[in-house]
Write a protein that holds these residues in place. Sequence first.
Motif, PDB file in Angstrom:
ATOM      1  N   THR A  53      30.747  88.109  57.479  1.00 25.83           N
ATOM      2  CA  THR A  53      30.801  88.808  56.192  1.00 25.83           C
ATOM      3  C   THR A  53      32.252  89.083  55.794  1.00 25.83           C
ATOM      4  O   THR A  53      32.515  89.548  54.693  1.00 25.83           O
ATOM      5  CB  THR A  53      30.014  90.132  56.227  1.00 25.83           C
ATOM      6  N   GLY A 103      12.393  84.344  59.917  1.00 30.53           N
ATOM      7  CA  GLY A 103      12.300  83.065  59.202  1.00 30.53           C
ATOM      8  C   GLY A 103      13.670  82.552  58.795  1.00 30.53           C
ATOM      9  O   GLY A 103      13.949  81.363  58.914  1.00 30.53           O
TER      10      GLY A 103
ATOM     11  N   GLY B   8      14.162  78.533  57.203  1.00 31.58           N
ATOM     12  CA  GLY B   8      15.020  79.549  56.590  1.00 31.58           C
ATOM     13  C   GLY B   8      15.001  79.451  55.075  1.00 31.58           C
ATOM     14  O   GLY B   8      14.892  80.460  54.374  1.00 31.58           O
ATOM     15  N   LEU B  12      13.478  82.193  52.483  1.00 31.69           N
ATOM     16  CA  LEU B  12      14.276  82.798  51.415  1.00 31.69           C
ATOM     17  C   LEU B  12      13.601  82.585  50.059  1.00 31.69           C
ATOM     18  O   LEU B  12      13.561  83.496  49.226  1.00 31.69           O
ATOM     19  CB  LEU B  12      15.688  82.194  51.417  1.00 31.69           C
ATOM     20  N   MET B  89      22.815  97.417  47.482  1.00 31.14           N
ATOM     21  CA  MET B  89      22.114  97.984  48.649  1.00 31.14           C
ATOM     22  C   MET B  89      22.695  97.421  49.955  1.00 31.14           C
ATOM     23  O   MET B  89      22.202  97.736  51.029  1.00 31.14           O
ATOM     24  CB  MET B  89      20.616  97.649  48.608  1.00 31.14           C
ATOM     25  N   ASN B  90      23.688  96.563  49.841  1.00 31.74           N
ATOM     26  CA  ASN B  90      24.336  95.946  51.000  1.00 31.74           C
ATOM     27  C   ASN B  90      23.426  94.993  51.787  1.00 31.74           C
ATOM     28  O   ASN B  90      23.689  94.674  52.940  1.00 31.74           O
ATOM     29  CB  ASN B  90      24.888  97.044  51.930  1.00 31.74           C
ATOM     30  N   VAL B  91      22.324  94.576  51.180  1.00 30.65           N
ATOM     31  CA  VAL B  91      21.373  93.700  51.868  1.00 30.65           C
ATOM     32  C   VAL B  91      21.896  92.268  51.934  1.00 30.65           C
ATOM     33  O   VAL B  91      21.453  91.475  52.764  1.00 30.65           O
ATOM     34  CB  VAL B  91      20.006  93.698  51.138  1.00 30.65           C
ATOM     35  N   VAL B  93      24.400  91.184  53.139  1.00 34.89           N
ATOM     36  CA  VAL B  93      25.023  90.844  54.430  1.00 34.89           C
ATOM     37  C   VAL B  93      24.040  90.096  55.337  1.00 34.89           C
ATOM     38  O   VAL B  93      24.449  89.237  56.107  1.00 34.89           O
ATOM     39  CB  VAL B  93      25.593  92.075  55.190  1.00 34.89           C
ATOM     40  N   PHE B  94      22.740  90.394  55.203  1.00 32.32           N
ATOM     41  CA  PHE B  94      21.763  89.709  56.065  1.00 32.32           C
ATOM     42  C   PHE B  94      21.696  88.218  55.735  1.00 32.32           C
ATOM     43  O   PHE B  94      21.453  87.391  56.602  1.00 32.32           O
ATOM     44  CB  PHE B  94      20.382  90.346  55.927  1.00 32.32           C
ATOM     45  N   LEU B  95      21.903  87.926  54.470  1.00 36.46           N
ATOM     46  CA  LEU B  95      21.895  86.533  54.041  1.00 36.46           C
ATOM     47  C   LEU B  95      23.156  85.826  54.541  1.00 36.46           C
ATOM     48  O   LEU B  95      23.115  84.678  54.988  1.00 36.46           O
ATOM     49  CB  LEU B  95      21.841  86.514  52.510  1.00 36.46           C
ATOM     50  N   LEU B  96      24.283  86.549  54.484  1.00 32.35           N
ATOM     51  CA  LEU B  96      25.536  85.952  54.951  1.00 32.35           C
ATOM     52  C   LEU B  96      25.515  85.762  56.465  1.00 32.35           C
ATOM     53  O   LEU B  96      26.088  84.809  56.986  1.00 32.35           O
ATOM     54  CB  LEU B  96      26.728  86.843  54.559  1.00 32.35           C
ATOM     55  N   MET B  97      24.833  86.673  57.166  1.00 34.15           N
ATOM     56  CA  MET B  97      24.802  86.591  58.635  1.00 34.15           C
ATOM     57  C   MET B  97      23.842  85.500  59.122  1.00 34.15           C
ATOM     58  O   MET B  97      23.980  85.001  60.222  1.00 34.15           O
ATOM     59  CB  MET B  97      24.365  87.935  59.233  1.00 34.15           C
ATOM     60  N   ALA B  98      22.857  85.160  58.296  1.00 34.08           N
ATOM     61  CA  ALA B  98      21.827  84.203  58.726  1.00 34.08           C
ATOM     62  C   ALA B  98      22.368  82.767  58.690  1.00 34.08           C
ATOM     63  O   ALA B  98      23.280  82.471  57.916  1.00 34.08           O
ATOM     64  CB  ALA B  98      20.612  84.324  57.809  1.00 34.08           C
ATOM     65  N   PRO B  99      21.787  81.892  59.513  1.00 32.40           N
ATOM     66  CA  PRO B  99      22.264  80.495  59.531  1.00 32.40           C
ATOM     67  C   PRO B  99      21.725  79.695  58.346  1.00 32.40           C
ATOM     68  O   PRO B  99      21.041  78.694  58.516  1.00 32.40           O
ATOM     69  CB  PRO B  99      21.723  79.964  60.864  1.00 32.40           C
ATOM     70  N   ILE B 100      22.030  80.182  57.157  1.00 33.93           N
ATOM     71  CA  ILE B 100      21.581  79.515  55.931  1.00 33.93           C
ATOM     72  C   ILE B 100      22.830  79.052  55.194  1.00 33.93           C
ATOM     73  O   ILE B 100      23.701  79.873  54.877  1.00 33.93           O
ATOM     74  CB  ILE B 100      20.730  80.473  55.074  1.00 33.93           C
ATOM     75  N   LYS B 255      32.523  87.744  50.387  1.00 37.72           N
ATOM     76  CA  LYS B 255      33.194  88.010  51.673  1.00 37.72           C
ATOM     77  C   LYS B 255      34.622  88.455  51.387  1.00 37.72           C
ATOM     78  O   LYS B 255      35.279  87.875  50.532  1.00 37.72           O
ATOM     79  CB  LYS B 255      33.243  86.727  52.508  1.00 37.72           C
TER      80      LYS B 255
END
Lengths: 317, 256
Positions: A53, A103, B8, B12, B89-91, B93-100, B255
Amino acid sequence: MNALEIHKLGKMYNNTKVALLDVSLEVPEGSFFALLGPNGAGKSTLINILADTVRPSSGSISLLGHELFLERAWCKRRMGVVPQEIAFDPFFSPREILRFSRGMYGQKNDDTWVDELLERLELTEHAHKITRQLSGGMRRRLLVAQALVHRPKVVILDEPTAGVDVELRKRLWDFMRELNAAGTTILLTTHYLEEAEELCDHVAIIDQGKVITSQSMQALLGDVASSSLYLRYAHTLQLSSQDRAALAGFYPRINQGQLCLTLNKLGETSNFDQAYQLARQCFGSPLTVTVGQEDLEDVFLRLTGEKKSEKQGGTTG
Amino acid sequence: MRSFNFIGTWTLFQRESRRFLRVKMQTIVAPALTAILYLIVFRYAMGERSVPGLDVDYFSFLIPGLMMMAMLQNAFANTSSSMIVGKIMNVHVFLLMAPISAGEAVFAFLAAAVLRALVVGGVLLLVLLPFSDLSLAHVWMILFYGICGSLIMGSLGLIGGMWSKTFDDMAMVNNFIIMPLTFLSGVFYSVSQLPPFWQAINAWNPFFYLIDGFRHGFIGTGDSDPWQAIGAVGAMTLLSIMAAWYLWHIGWKLKE
């Protein structure tokens, strides 16, 4: 093999603020690793770079032998990060969030593991609520569950127990211990130093973007820890700059309401008398006097304070 | 070589689709009602007159334009609101952290935006069709413009969402860029009614081609040259998707 090898990692925000300066660290595979440092030391920046991030300015990182910046997807699938800031998707329930999280890491749904996580993190009865209805502590536990739902090999927790009550904290750590015993590497930052001392087998302390020390907990408390003089007074002490100057050789600090003075490295000649007399001159007679070995908190305060005084000396000198 | 994260991407897409299906009143029923209100107002304001230059009654002219406008606005809303809520909501970050990867993320977001646009367009068609003698002259054109328009707006929504720091920023993009461009693109009038200067200006409004081409699919005629419009829309679609992909790829405003 090391779970993480961080090599000369640097981060500068807006070309002005240095957050990390050539940080090099090795986190052994299977270790329970504490990354400690005062506020603003650079811990979260380091973790955010691992989490992708925040972009690094320089350096490299390898995770389980794979270059993080070259093999992002491979590394991300094996890493679970609990961010420091509470974040939750207001549209979905904890169960849905966990399914989506798993997922997105490319793994098929596994209700058994999701149920187990919900249970271990005491969220089962809240699993169908919308996340807006959860308390702060529950949301933080949900973050932990999200980081674990794809069964990562390396778990990174940035202040996972802030705002979680003592009993739940203990149960959370028991769970982390189990995961660690099963082979998961755990890297955590925390302000609860007693917890870090009890849980972790390795520790690194960073301050102002630099690594001050990184070694096994045993080595740190054995080699770096000194014996200290603890003086308790009837009133709460405030250390003035005059007091600090008078006691400079003993790294004076207040820890849990007591005045702590470092006497020497273990095994070296004690200078107890001198420290005690100087403390009396500054604050009068104490109620109790104890001599003991430093704990992690003492070492942490001394090492981070030590560095600050060096810098101050450097600036004025 | 990195393999495609199919699960993934699918996850999404599901997340982004369920988000709008969860608030149907706001995302499907409200746009349908708005379009019906426009129709009622213009029906009584314009009466039975036909559109100059096009051999078609005003009601049949208006319906496809309103449908497309609602589809474009909803495709934009789907990606932009998800991005801005995620950032606030800072959510995200989960997308950035995921291997997508950027490609997978943009694909999933745009697929959900197209789905929402098609659902809204489909609902409007079902509601409005019984009240008109509208035909479906060229179904392929309806689908081409409907899908390309949704992809363009979904991409712009992603970019707008990445750029915005607050809901106010997002409202600014929506109210000062998207709304004027859609309103002034020939939804309510034929551009042949405009003075030559404004016709020339209009030729540079991308939304004009989308709405005109989409309407052409229904009424079988339009203001623009069909092949020129298909070329312009196709190029715009590719360009906007590539821009969204590139900005996501470099983590623009996402980022530090």
